[in-house]
Design a protein around this motif. Structure first.
Motif, short mmCIF file in Angstrom:
data_model
loop_
_atom_site.label_atom_id
_atom_site.label_comp_id
_atom_site.label_asym_id
_atom_site.label_seq_id
_atom_site.Cartn_x
_atom_site.Cartn_y
_atom_site.Cartn_z
N VAL A 43 0.83 -1.21 0.00
CA VAL A 43 0.00 0.00 0.00
C VAL A 43 0.86 1.25 0.00
O VAL A 43 0.59 2.23 -0.73
CB VAL A 43 -0.94 0.00 1.22
N GLY A 44 1.93 1.24 0.79
CA GLY A 44 2.80 2.41 0.86
C GLY A 44 3.50 2.70 -0.46
O GLY A 44 3.58 3.87 -0.88
N ILE A 54 5.63 11.38 0.48
CA ILE A 54 6.82 10.85 1.17
C ILE A 54 6.43 10.17 2.49
O ILE A 54 7.04 9.17 2.89
CB ILE A 54 7.84 11.97 1.42
N VAL A 55 5.40 10.70 3.15
CA VAL A 55 4.98 10.13 4.44
C VAL A 55 4.53 8.68 4.27
O VAL A 55 4.88 7.81 5.07
CB VAL A 55 3.85 10.97 5.06
N ALA A 56 3.76 8.41 3.23
CA ALA A 56 3.30 7.04 2.98
C ALA A 56 4.48 6.11 2.74
O ALA A 56 4.50 4.96 3.23
CB ALA A 56 2.36 7.02 1.77
N ALA A 61 8.27 1.87 4.89
CA ALA A 61 9.63 1.43 5.22
C ALA A 61 9.74 1.06 6.70
O ALA A 61 10.34 0.02 7.06
CB ALA A 61 10.63 2.53 4.87
N VAL A 62 9.17 1.90 7.56
CA VAL A 62 9.21 1.61 8.99
C VAL A 62 8.45 0.32 9.30
O VAL A 62 8.87 -0.49 10.14
CB VAL A 62 8.62 2.79 9.79
N ARG A 116 -3.42 8.77 6.90
CA ARG A 116 -2.73 9.51 5.83
C ARG A 116 -3.41 9.27 4.49
O ARG A 116 -3.52 10.18 3.65
CB ARG A 116 -1.26 9.09 5.77
N GLY A 117 -3.85 8.04 4.26
CA GLY A 117 -4.53 7.73 3.01
C GLY A 117 -5.80 8.55 2.82
O GLY A 117 -6.12 8.97 1.70
#
Length: 393
Positions: A43-44, A54-56, A61-62, A116-117
């Motif tokens: 999804v990211g 960039i936040v997604a 990654a995290v 965020r989405g």
């Protein structure tokens, strides 16, 4: 929501065996952890590619890193259990905290990604992010209900970020979505409460049946099945000595024949209670069958401690009994074997204590140590060799 939290507060501590089994279920599978990491990564990456956010990408990654750490943690737990299957409550608590920390962090990432989405102008990406959040929440209800505090924390970390975002947008559709999500969250918390209550009852009942299978139904002490489990662990894990006291009741058959089986059964119960009264915490009391018992003395730093216990057993068992209006006096023969001198395995200790018991019965009561018996055998053997040498000369 309130009822679930209130339930978690008033629930008392579960027994250690049940608690350890619960912690084992937390580490029972890697599928939810891998699913969360892979789903968030997909999804990211799609969201970042389609929207350039960039936040997604950072959240994806995290999420992958957290999934890798949690996978390592599950494998570490399995290695630990492979080395020694039983863990005490203090260690189980540490493993629960480790799992809870990783689970809550994962839930927060899922919730932030879903929120965020919704903030991005892409309907498909929003649906995917919220879909992952719903799937994760369903998994929490299904798997973590046994630890309601962890489940509640996960559900709140997943749901609140999305609800907050929807309620802050001045739009009827977002407001309606926020209300629906709040209802879903409340229902999920209630399901956690019900599932926890039901599952704990089932596990506790299972543990009770297992414990009953280890007990002698007449006297309430352990039956001989524990010799293959508990005694093996005691002998293998003790740095100090272990004393096995094999006990046979003298004249019990005569009393049983004279006064009847009900009186005989009551007499056996009283013998068991007397043994319980002199046993120390951690000691095992086993009814082998008939009028034979075994008392395993767990902490024996010296022979003197075992001899003191043998003396207490003899004096206690031989004291008069009052059963059904009758005063009954029986005797006791006791064979004592000490580890590691008389045997380093359960089988060797039982054989040694049984041989000493046989000698005690030959002596018509009292207690005999296996090492003393062996010394007498060696002395007789030495005397026989001396006589043979004299005759040969």
């Amino acid at each position: 929501m309130f009822s679930a939290i209130k339930f978690g507060r008033r629930a008392g501590p579960v027994p250690d065996a049940v608690y350890s089994e619960i912690i084992a279920t937390l580490y029972g599978t890697l599928v939810p952890i891998v699913f969360a990491g892979v789903a968030q990564a997909i999804v990211g990456m799609i969201t970042a590619r389609e929207t350039g956010d960039i936040v997604a990408a950072a959240l994806a990654a995290v999420s992958v890193m957290v999934a890798a750490i949690r996978t390592y943690d599950v494998l570490a737990y399995r290695r630990r259990i492979g080395e020694a299957p039983s863990i005490d409550r203090a260690e189980a608590v540490k493993w629960e905290w480790r799992y809870a920390g990783g689970s809550v962090v994962t839930a927060l990432i899922v919730g932030l990604a879903a929120a965020r989405g919704l903030m991005l102008d892409d309907a498909i990406c929003s649906v995917m992010a919220i879909g992952v959040a719903f799937g994760f929440g369903a998994g929490v209800v299904a798997r973590l209900s046994l630890r309601p505090a962890v489940a509640i924390a996960d559900l709140l970390a997943t749901g609140l970020p999305v609800i907050i975002v929807t309620l802050t947008v001045p739009d009827l559709r977002h407001f309606g979505l926020g209300v629906l999500l709040a209802i879903y969250l409340g229902c999920s918390l209630e399901m956690v409460r019900l599932s926890y209550k039901s599952t704990i009852s089932q596990i506790t009942l299972k543990q009770q049946f297992e414990q009953l299978a280890r007990l002698d139904p007449m006297t309430g002490v352990f039956n001989r099945s524990v010799l293959d489990t508990d005694l093996v662990e005691i002998v293998a894990g003790r740095e100090t000595g272990v004393a096995v006291h094999a006990i046979d009741l003298d004249h019990f058959k005569a009393a049983n024949d004279r006064f009847g089986h009900p009186v005989g059964d009551a007499l056996l119960k009283q013998v068991a209670e007397r043994l319980k009264s002199i046993a120390q915490p951690g000691d095992l009391i086993v009814r082998m069958g008939g009028d034979e018992f075994i008392l395993v003395q767990k902490y024996v730093p010296s022979r003197g401690g075992a001899e003191a216990m043998a003396r207490r057993i003899f004096e206690s068992v031989c004291a008069p009994y009052r059963v059904g209006g009758h005063e009954i006096v029986i005797g006791a023969s006791i064979g004592v074997a000490l580890s590691p001198d008389d045997g380093q395995s359960v089988e060797a200790l039982l054989v040694s204590s049984d041989a000493a018991l046989y000698q005690a019965k030959e002596n018509r009561g009292g207690y005999v140590f296996a090492d003393k018996l062996l010394a007498e055998v060696r002395a007789k053997a030495g005397s026989a060799k001396s006589v043979n040498r004299e005759l040969a000369a």
